[in-house]
Structure formats: C-alpha cells, structure tokens
Design a protein around this motif. Structure first.
Motif, PDB file in Angstrom:
ATOM      1  N   ALA A 563       0.828  -1.202   0.000  1.00 10.38           N
ATOM      2  CA  ALA A 563       0.000   0.000   0.000  1.00 10.38           C
ATOM      3  C   ALA A 563       0.865   1.256   0.000  1.00 10.38           C
ATOM      4  N   VAL A 564       1.995   1.211   0.694  1.00 13.12           N
ATOM      5  CA  VAL A 564       2.897   2.366   0.698  1.00 13.12           C
ATOM      6  C   VAL A 564       3.417   2.638  -0.708  1.00 13.12           C
ATOM      7  N   ALA A 565       3.752   1.586  -1.433  1.00 15.67           N
ATOM      8  CA  ALA A 565       4.270   1.761  -2.793  1.00 15.67           C
ATOM      9  C   ALA A 565       3.253   2.424  -3.703  1.00 15.67           C
ATOM     10  N   GLY A 566       1.982   2.226  -3.427  1.00 14.93           N
ATOM     11  CA  GLY A 566       0.931   2.840  -4.243  1.00 14.93           C
ATOM     12  C   GLY A 566       0.450   4.175  -3.707  1.00 14.93           C
ATOM     13  N   SER A 567       1.175   4.770  -2.780  1.00 14.31           N
ATOM     14  CA  SER A 567       0.741   6.010  -2.145  1.00 14.31           C
ATOM     15  C   SER A 567       1.028   7.216  -3.038  1.00 14.31           C
ATOM     16  N   ARG A 568       0.482   8.345  -2.623  1.00 10.60           N
ATOM     17  CA  ARG A 568       0.813   9.622  -3.251  1.00 10.60           C
ATOM     18  C   ARG A 568       0.940  10.665  -2.159  1.00 10.60           C
ATOM     19  N   SER A 569       1.853  11.609  -2.359  1.00  9.82           N
ATOM     20  CA  SER A 569       2.165  12.593  -1.320  1.00  9.82           C
ATOM     21  C   SER A 569       2.050  14.000  -1.867  1.00  9.82           C
ATOM     22  N   ASP A 570       1.563  14.889  -0.991  1.00 11.00           N
ATOM     23  CA  ASP A 570       1.429  16.286  -1.379  1.00 11.00           C
ATOM     24  C   ASP A 570       1.174  17.120  -0.135  1.00 11.00           C
ATOM     25  N   SER A 571       1.788  18.279  -0.060  1.00 12.08           N
ATOM     26  CA  SER A 571       1.515  19.264   0.988  1.00 12.08           C
ATOM     27  C   SER A 571       1.614  18.677   2.394  1.00 12.08           C
ATOM     28  N   GLY A 572       2.674  17.916   2.626  1.00 11.32           N
ATOM     29  CA  GLY A 572       2.924  17.404   3.959  1.00 11.32           C
ATOM     30  C   GLY A 572       2.107  16.210   4.375  1.00 11.32           C
ATOM     31  N   ARG A 573       1.388  15.576   3.442  1.00 10.85           N
ATOM     32  CA  ARG A 573       0.577  14.396   3.758  1.00 10.85           C
ATOM     33  C   ARG A 573       0.879  13.299   2.746  1.00 10.85           C
ATOM     34  N   ILE A 574       0.825  12.075   3.211  1.00 16.85           N
ATOM     35  CA  ILE A 574       0.944  10.921   2.324  1.00 16.85           C
ATOM     36  C   ILE A 574      -0.361  10.152   2.380  1.00 16.85           C
ATOM     37  N   ARG A 575      -0.922   9.857   1.226  1.00 15.75           N
ATOM     38  CA  ARG A 575      -2.190   9.133   1.133  1.00 15.75           C
ATOM     39  C   ARG A 575      -1.891   7.662   0.894  1.00 15.75           C
ATOM     40  N   ILE A 576      -2.250   6.820   1.864  1.00 11.97           N
ATOM     41  CA  ILE A 576      -2.052   5.375   1.772  1.00 11.97           C
ATOM     42  C   ILE A 576      -3.414   4.730   1.921  1.00 11.97           C
ATOM     43  N   SER A 580      -4.863   9.443   5.131  1.00 12.19           N
ATOM     44  CA  SER A 580      -3.651  10.233   4.909  1.00 12.19           C
ATOM     45  C   SER A 580      -2.927  10.415   6.231  1.00 12.19           C
ATOM     46  N   TYR A 581      -1.611  10.589   6.144  1.00 11.50           N
ATOM     47  CA  TYR A 581      -0.751  10.619   7.322  1.00 11.50           C
ATOM     48  C   TYR A 581       0.264  11.750   7.191  1.00 11.50           C
ATOM     49  N   ARG A 582       0.695  12.243   8.327  1.00 14.74           N
ATOM     50  CA  ARG A 582       1.750  13.251   8.350  1.00 14.74           C
ATOM     51  C   ARG A 582       3.133  12.633   8.517  1.00 14.74           C
ATOM     52  N   CYS A 583       3.142  11.376   8.935  1.00  7.57           N
ATOM     53  CA  CYS A 583       4.419  10.737   9.271  1.00  7.57           C
ATOM     54  C   CYS A 583       4.359   9.259   8.912  1.00  7.57           C
ATOM     55  N   VAL A 584       5.485   8.731   8.433  1.00  4.48           N
ATOM     56  CA  VAL A 584       5.632   7.302   8.175  1.00  4.48           C
ATOM     57  C   VAL A 584       6.793   6.801   9.015  1.00  4.48           C
ATOM     58  N   VAL A 609       6.451  15.199   4.207  1.00  8.50           N
ATOM     59  CA  VAL A 609       6.025  14.159   5.137  1.00  8.50           C
ATOM     60  C   VAL A 609       7.230  13.746   5.979  1.00  8.50           C
ATOM     61  N   ARG A 610       7.027  13.580   7.259  1.00  8.13           N
ATOM     62  CA  ARG A 610       8.118  13.121   8.110  1.00  8.13           C
ATOM     63  C   ARG A 610       8.275  11.606   7.940  1.00  8.13           C
TER      64      ARG A 610
END
Length: 875
Positions: A563-576, A580-584, A609-610
């Motif tokens: 699921a992480v590999a299929g994520s997308r990130s923008d403006s400090g968030r990662i969508r998994i 969405s998350y601020r940190c991984v 994203v942190r």
C-alpha cells in the motif's frame, strides 16, 4: 436551537446491536439437553451477550463430532437463539485448528494429510557424505501432552512415509552452491526419519553438504493447506453438515463461519539448520509454483532455505511471498468462496506471533510462524468479511490494533477479538488457564481492545459444564475444568456480567460513530522478517513504536508495504489507501520486495512528510539522507525517543486528550462525516487522573457520553479544559462546532508606537519581524471597525501578551492570558475606533546588545487576525 448528538446516534448508543455486544465461545463437552440449551441461552441473553459460537472441546469423543445427535442439538440451539433474539456463528472445527473437521477431511484421503519439507547438513569425508533427518517432533503438539497427540494423530503418534529427495547441494569455498542431487539417494527411510547418501569423490574433505527432503505424516489429521482440494474436502465434510442442519437459519440467526488458527504442525528435528525455526509445508503445487515464478526455480531456492546465509535474505523473502500466496489462496480462498455461495460471512483468525505481545516476531505457538501462512496478515484478511484476531491474558497487546488496521486496508473497520487466558505460573501448564480472573480485569482488557480497534469482545469461554474434581496434568484439556478456564458462567462474579456487557457494547458503538485520526503510518516490515527471520531486530523495533504510540495517544495505523508503494504525497501528507498521514515510521525495515516502495517514501519526504526510521534501514532512504531528527540509528528506540521523534505531528484541526502527568492513557480520537469531533480515553490506573481536552479554534458544544448508563450530558465548552477521570474510568466525549457569525479583521491596521501613529502593520506576523527598532514598551494596534447590531465579541487568538481593548477610548476589557474575548455589545450598530493595546515583555529593553540573551527570540504582538464573533443565542 439544540446542538448535540443526533437522535439516531443516541439510540444506537443506548441499544447497541449484536456486533457490538460481547460474544462467547459456548464450550460443549457433551450433547446438551433441550432444557440446558434453553437455560444457558437465556442466561447468555440476561448476561448481556449478543451472539455465540458452539465450540466442541477435547472432552467430547472425537468420533461423535458432527454426529446426528450433535447436529440435532445445534439445530435446537439455533431455533432457541432465534426466539431469544441471539445470533450465532459456526465455529468450524473440533477443538481448534480449522481444516481437519475432527479428522474427517483426511479420512479416506491420505493425500490430503500434511506434508513437510525437512533439511539437514553434514560434511564430506572420504568422498561421500551421509545426511540424516531424525528426532522429528511437533513442538506445538508436545505442549498439548498425550491427550493432544491423541487428538492430532491417529494412534497418538506421528509416522512418516512418502519420503522424496528434493535437492542436495555442495557448498564451495567461495560460497557458491553446486546442485549434486543426481549424486544422492535416500539410503534409508522410515516412519521416524530418513538418511541421504551422497557420492562426492572430487569434493574436498570437510566440504559442507545440505539436503532437503519431503515427507507426509501418514497419521496426522492436520491437512495440506497448500492444496485447494483439501480445503474443498473440508467444506464438504466439515461445513456442509452445518448448512444442512441449520437450513433456514443461514444468513439470519446464523451469520458467519469462524475459523480458528488453521495450521499444520510445527515440526522440529535434531539436524535442523539455517534460519528457519520449523519445517515448511510442502506440496507439488508449491514446487511447481516455484519453478514458474522464482529465479532458479524450486531447486534454486532451496540453498537459501537450508544454509544460514544473511546474503540470501532477498531470495528467502521472495520464496515466502510465493509460499504465503499459495497457502492463503488454497485454503482461505476456497473456504471463503464456499461461505459466500451459501450466504455466510467468512471470519476467524490465523496464528499470530504477537498474541500477548507487541512484537510481531514473538513466540507463542511456534518459534517461527513464517512456516504457517508466511505471516502475510494483510493478504489473509483480503478473504475475510469480518476481521478477527486472538489475544492472550490481560496484558496490553497489539492484536486489536493489527486487526483494525488490516480491516481498514480492505475497506472495512474494527475486528472481533477472541480473548483467552493461559496460565503462566512456573511449574504449571498454559492450559490450566486463570480461574482467578476478576471481572474488573476482564473489563479493563475489553476497554483496551475496543480503543485499539475491537468492535466485538469474544470471550473464551461460556461453559456447558465445569468438569469434575480430577486434578493434575493428566486431566488437562479432557477435564473441562482445566481446558483454558475460566468458564465465565461458573465464576462467582458472573451475576455482575450484564453491567460489563452493556458498557462494552455502548463503548464499542460510540467508537463506531467516527473515523479514527491517522497521524502516523507504521510500516509492517513483512519482507524484512520473511527474509531475515524472527531474530532480526525489526520485531523489537516495531514493538517499541507500536506500544509507545498506543500508550500515549498518538493516532496510528499499521500499513502494508504494498500500500505504501501505491501512495501519493502532497503538501505534507501521504495518502495510503483510504487515509492520509503526516508521518511514516519504518521500524527496522531493511528489505522490501515491493517495487516503488523506497521511491514512494523519498517522494513523501520531499513533499514534507516526516519519514522516521529506527534500526537497519533501506538503502534508498539512506541515500536520501536521513536527518538526525528522523532516526535513532541502529539502536532500539526508547519510548522517550519515539515521543520526541513524533513531536508535532498532530494537526491543529484535531481533538486531543492528554493526561497532565504523562501516564499511560489509552485513547481514540477522530471525527465523523458531519465534522463532529470525538474522543474516548481510559484511565488504566488505580489513581484518578486529570485530562486536558483541547479543541480546534472556534466555539464548541461538548457532550460527555457515559457507556455504563447511556447518559449523555451536553454543555458549552472552551477550546481547552480539564476533566477529572476516576481510576479505571472510561470517558467518551464529542464536540460540535457551534455556528457563529464571524467577521475577520485582517487588513487596515496601523500601529501607534513611540509617539508615532499610522505605521502600517500586519496582524499575522510577530512585531519583531516587522519593526526595525527594538520594542521598548506597549504598542497599540488601531483600526476603524463597524460593529454590527447584536451581541458581538472581539476574539484574539494570536496573542499571548497582556492586552487592553478600547472602543472610541472606552475600555472594553483587559486580559493577559487565554481566552482573549471582549464583549462589544454596548457598541453595537456603531463605527468605532478600535484600539488594542499590547504590553509585551521587557526582553528587548534589557537584553539589547547583551550576549546573555542567547538564542532566545521574542514573538510579540498579534499573529492571527482578530475576529468579531457573534455567540449563539438560546439552547
């Protein structure tokens, strides 16, 4: 106007359905009478249960499982449950270990009995080597004593046949492996083992040789989980009789099929080598799949399994990915299809290494759970309709959090948690259970599970009988009294169970009203563990992150590498997936098979994203440059490291609940579709606590829900307030933003400073960043403002100095700390000269030019636009 919980939410909270009410395994030790069925089901209903599963135990004669008398009693049970308003699940096997159907799956079908891969190693002497597999024993069955062996094996002991040589390999000095299978033969084989002879006339003395052999346990009732045909046979002989007996109850009174820890035996032997702690399930299906999909095919992967080579971790991980996919599809896929064809939901739980723990590589049933279904819990859950996990004893543990995480990865939420008790006293046996269980401890454990993700608390167990007075290990399991007690209904405190059940159900329903916050994505390091084994530090690192975040209210979810590999990130968030998350967080993630995984995290970091690591780290992230604040290096983090690394990840738009003394506080926070904020917290201590509740900017109507009574109290709330919570108390709150008229006063401000007026000033930036000179006393912000008719307040959010407000020279109030709110109703309908006099600290005056100031810098003045706010009128 009433602003509070909607009527339908209150109704659900006060009358939860059976999915939220506690459930139980109803242990049967013989055929119950009709009166016993009616009396015990009535007792269940009165005790607050909403559903149950009939579970036949080891004291029941094996040959009578699924007999006509048994199925007739099951039918009577369903009829009675319907009349009483209870629901029922089908517990799908005898005792446990789903798939064998009390031995009926393999009866007359010896090819369906479990087969395994063994391996052994030796050295060359005089141009030949002899390699032996001996001393084979099932480590899991050993713990079940003689009565367990009688259950698992025909005749009470394992016997092996159909020995087949799978591969023999000579290790050279440079570490390369030469396939010498054509020079080997099985010199001896029998029911207890086999010996391989290898002729190697050109090999140097002392060279290492390894061999892999397969065999079938011809007395085992455990099945070949790699073969779909075995699973189909299980549905025919183990599940179809229930459908025929229950007929019109299917999909109504009888809702689901529940599997329980399907696994073949975990075999060990004297000559075992390498990184694997148990034999592997084997079938020609697996071998053919390896020949199709792995580099070098089946023979090519065997050296990575039999030799202890860290450099072959990637090959092992690829093998276990294939192994898991083959087994899960063959068994879970087949049984799930059967359930859906018959109108039943599919639920149950697999073997979890982390039961009773936070460590995903811990040891419960086997030293190496990879040998079961490859530990691919996300893949297994893809076949379920209702996620379930099990939990052991009253320790806080990972189970519910992992269950909820895999459910949400598949578009569902929540899980069933089966709670059982094992004895851990020295000199006794885990099967002796815990008769000393107190209801208060059971309650606390249920609350922890609910807050971590459990929808339904499944008790192990409600008993038909309480056994007899036999004592000692010879009575374990076969005497109900010592078959994982307690029998809840035989505890003296059972008369108080209804209060616990009602509270558990109401709490569960409350938690289902909202989507949990997701600040942190905790990566499940499956590839790392699959390749390096349970000794890798990833398990210990994962445990610290998971437990610390849970204990200190950091909202997180466990996520799959894919699921992480299929994520997308923008403006400090990662969508998994759907969140969405601020940190991984990557706990010891050293290896991944998922293409694009590292690249996705590099992109996330670039998007703000942190990305936090501990322990061994992926090369892709090392190359990206991990800053000191995002890692503790190779060492295992302490809880304080975790909290420091995650400091500041919470968003300002969320509700937070924190104890003033930083004690453990189990919490869940989130919001619903209507933007109502929710929080639940459990003071898991023997002393009262004071909790700070903080809400986002605005005015709020606050409701406190009491699960034990169904009472909901609503009042206005400040943005920050303190709640006193008694020892062992659960607090549930919601907050609705009160509609209010707002006028933002962003532009047009000037500053009166040092005898000068009319200096333009921003109300979004500290004064120190706007003025060339140092502050030397009070300053005044000035603007003409029209106050509309009605009751209005001036609200200042972005100031922390001492303030006095004037309208046309008349004081409207003064404040030196939050909240900064000033009534302007007496100026309504007028345009006034609004003055905000700000008195900062004396830092600039007295530290000017002095090195004693150090790096400290002041932030004075107004940093957020003032607002005119019209509070609500009426209730």
């Amino acid at each position: 106007m009433t602003i509070g919980p909607a009527t339908e939410k209150l109704e659900r909270f006060r009358n939860p359905d059976f999915w939220h009410r506690p459930a139980n395994y109803w242990f049967w030790h013989r055929v119950p009478t009709e009166d016993e069925i009616l009396n015990q089901l009535t007792t269940m209903r009165e005790a607050g249960y909403g559903s149950f599963q009939v579970a036949v135990r080891l004291s029941w004669p094996l040959r009578e499982y699924l007999s006509r008398e048994y199925l007739t009693a099951v039918r009577t049970t369903a009829d009675t449950a319907r009349r009483l308003g209870l629901r029922m699940g089908i517990y799908d096997d005898y005792n446990w270990l789903s798939g064998h159907a009390g031995g009926k799956t393999v009866a007359g079908h010896d090819s369906f009995r479990e087969s395994h891969l063994f391996w052994t190693a030796s050295t060359v002497a005089d141009g030949r080597a002899e390699l032996t597999v001996s001393g084979i024993h099932a480590t899991d069955v050993d713990w079940l004593l003689a009565q367990g062996a009688e259950w698992v094996f025909d005749g009470g002991s394992p016997r092996w046949a159909d020995w087949e040589l799978q591969g023999v390999f000579l290790r050279s000095d440079d570490g390369e492996d030469q396939d010498v299978t054509d020079r080997a033969t099985i010199a001896r084989s029998g029911p207890d083992g086999a010996t391989v002879a290898v002729e190697l006339p050109d090999a140097p003395a002392g060279a290492r040789v390894a061999a892999a052999l397969s065999a079938r346990c011809v007395t085992s009732r455990m099945i070949d989980y790699l073969e779909p045909a075995a699973a189909r046979r299980f549905t025919e002989v183990g599940l179809q009789p229930y459908v025929e007996a229950l007929s019109d109850h299917i999909g109504d009174t009888v809702v689901y099929v529940f599997f329980d820890q399907p696994h073949s035996c975990f075999w060990d032997w004297t000559e075992r080598t390498g990184t694997l702690g148990s034999s592997l399930m084997y079938s020609t299906t697996l071998r053919q799949a390896a020949d199709r999909e792995l580099d070098g095919g089946w023979r090519g992967i065997l050296p990575a399994l039999v030799f202890d080579d860290a450099g072959k971790a990637g090959a092992r991980a690829r093998f276990f990915s294939l192994y898991a996919a083959t087994a899960t599809k063959a068994f879970f896929g087949t049984v799930a299809d059967w359930c859906h064809e018959h109108g039943l939901l599919f639920s149950g739980h697999e073997v979890l290494a982390h039961v009773g723990s936070w460590d995903i590589t811990d040891v419960v049933i086997a030293d190496d759970v990879r040998s079961n279904f490859g530990m691919d819990y996300f893949a297994i859950d893809a076949f379920r309709d209702v996620t379930a996990v099990d939990a052991r004893n009253n320790d806080a543990q990972l189970s519910a959090k992992f269950g909820d995480s895999v459910a949400r990865a598949h578009g569902r939420s929540g899980c069933i948690v089966e709670q059982y008790y094992a004895r851990v006293e020295p000199g006794t046996h885990f099967g002796a259970g815990q008769w000393e269980l107190r209801l208060s401890d059971l309650r606390a454990q249920a609350i922890r599970h609910h807050l971590l993700g459990a929808r339904q608390f499944l008790e192990h167990a409600f008993w038909l009988t309480d056994g007899d007075d036999r004592d000692g290990r010879e009575a374990l399991f076969v005497n109900p009294r010592f078959d994982f007690p307690p029998g809840m209904n035989f505890e003296p405190w059972f008369g108080h169970h209804r209060a616990f059940a009602d509270e558990s159900a109401a709490l569960s329903q409350f938690l289902d009203e909202f989507e949990p916050d997701t600040d942190v994505a905790l990566v499940y390091p499956l590839s790392t563990v699959a390749g390096h084994g349970p000794a890798h530090p990833a398990g210990a690192h994962f445990a610290v992150w998971a437990e610390t975040m849970a204990r200190h209210g950091v909202p997180y979810r466990i996520v799959d590498e894919r699921a992480v590999a299929g994520s997308r990130s923008d403006s400090g968030r990662i969508r998994i997936g759907d969140a969405s998350y601020r940190c991984v967080v990557l706990p010891g993630v050293q290896l991944t098979l998922t293409e694009g995984f590292g690249e996705a995290l590099v992109s996330a970091r670039a998007a703000g994203v942190r990305v936090v690591t501990s322990g061994p780290t992926l090369a892709a992230l090392d190359d990206g440059g991990t800053g000191e604040k995002d890692s503790v290096g190779a060492r295992r983090p302490a809880p304080e490291d975790v909290l420091e690394l995650l400091h500041g990840v919470r968003g300002s738009d969320m509700i937070t609940v924190t104890p003033v003394d930083r004690r453990t506080l189990w919490t869940r926070t989130g919001r619903d579709r209507d933007a109502t904020l929710y929080a639940a917290a459990f003071n898991d201590a023997d002393t009262p606590a004071h909790l700070v509740v903080e809400l986002p900017e605005g005015r709020w109507r606050f409701s406190r829900w009491t699960p034990s009574t169904g009472q909901v109290d609503t009042r206005d709330a400040d943005r920050s307030f303190v709640l006193r919570v008694d020892a062992q108390e659960i607090v549930c709150v919601s907050a609705v933003r009160v509609p209010e008229n707002k006028i933002s006063l962003t532009d047009g401000w000037t500053l009166a400073l040092a005898g000068r007026e009319g200096v333009p000033v921003s109300v979004e930036t500290p004064l120190e960043e706007q003025l060339p000179e140092l502050l030397d006393g009070a300053v005044t912000y000035v603007r003409q403002v029209r106050i509309p008719p009605g009751n209005w307040e001036l609200v200042l959010d972005g100031v922390r100095d001492a303030v006095e407000v004037f309208a046309d020279g008349e004081s409207a109030g003064r404040a030196a700390w939050l909240p900064y709110r000033f009534a302007l109703d007496r100026f309504a309908g007028r345009e006034v000269r609004l003055e905000i006099a700000v008195a900062p600290s004396a830092a600039d005056r007295y530290y000017q030019g002095s090195p004693l100031r150090g790096r400290f810098s002041s932030r004075s003045g107004i940093t957020r636009p003032p607002r005119l706010v019209r509070p609500p009128t009426g209730e």
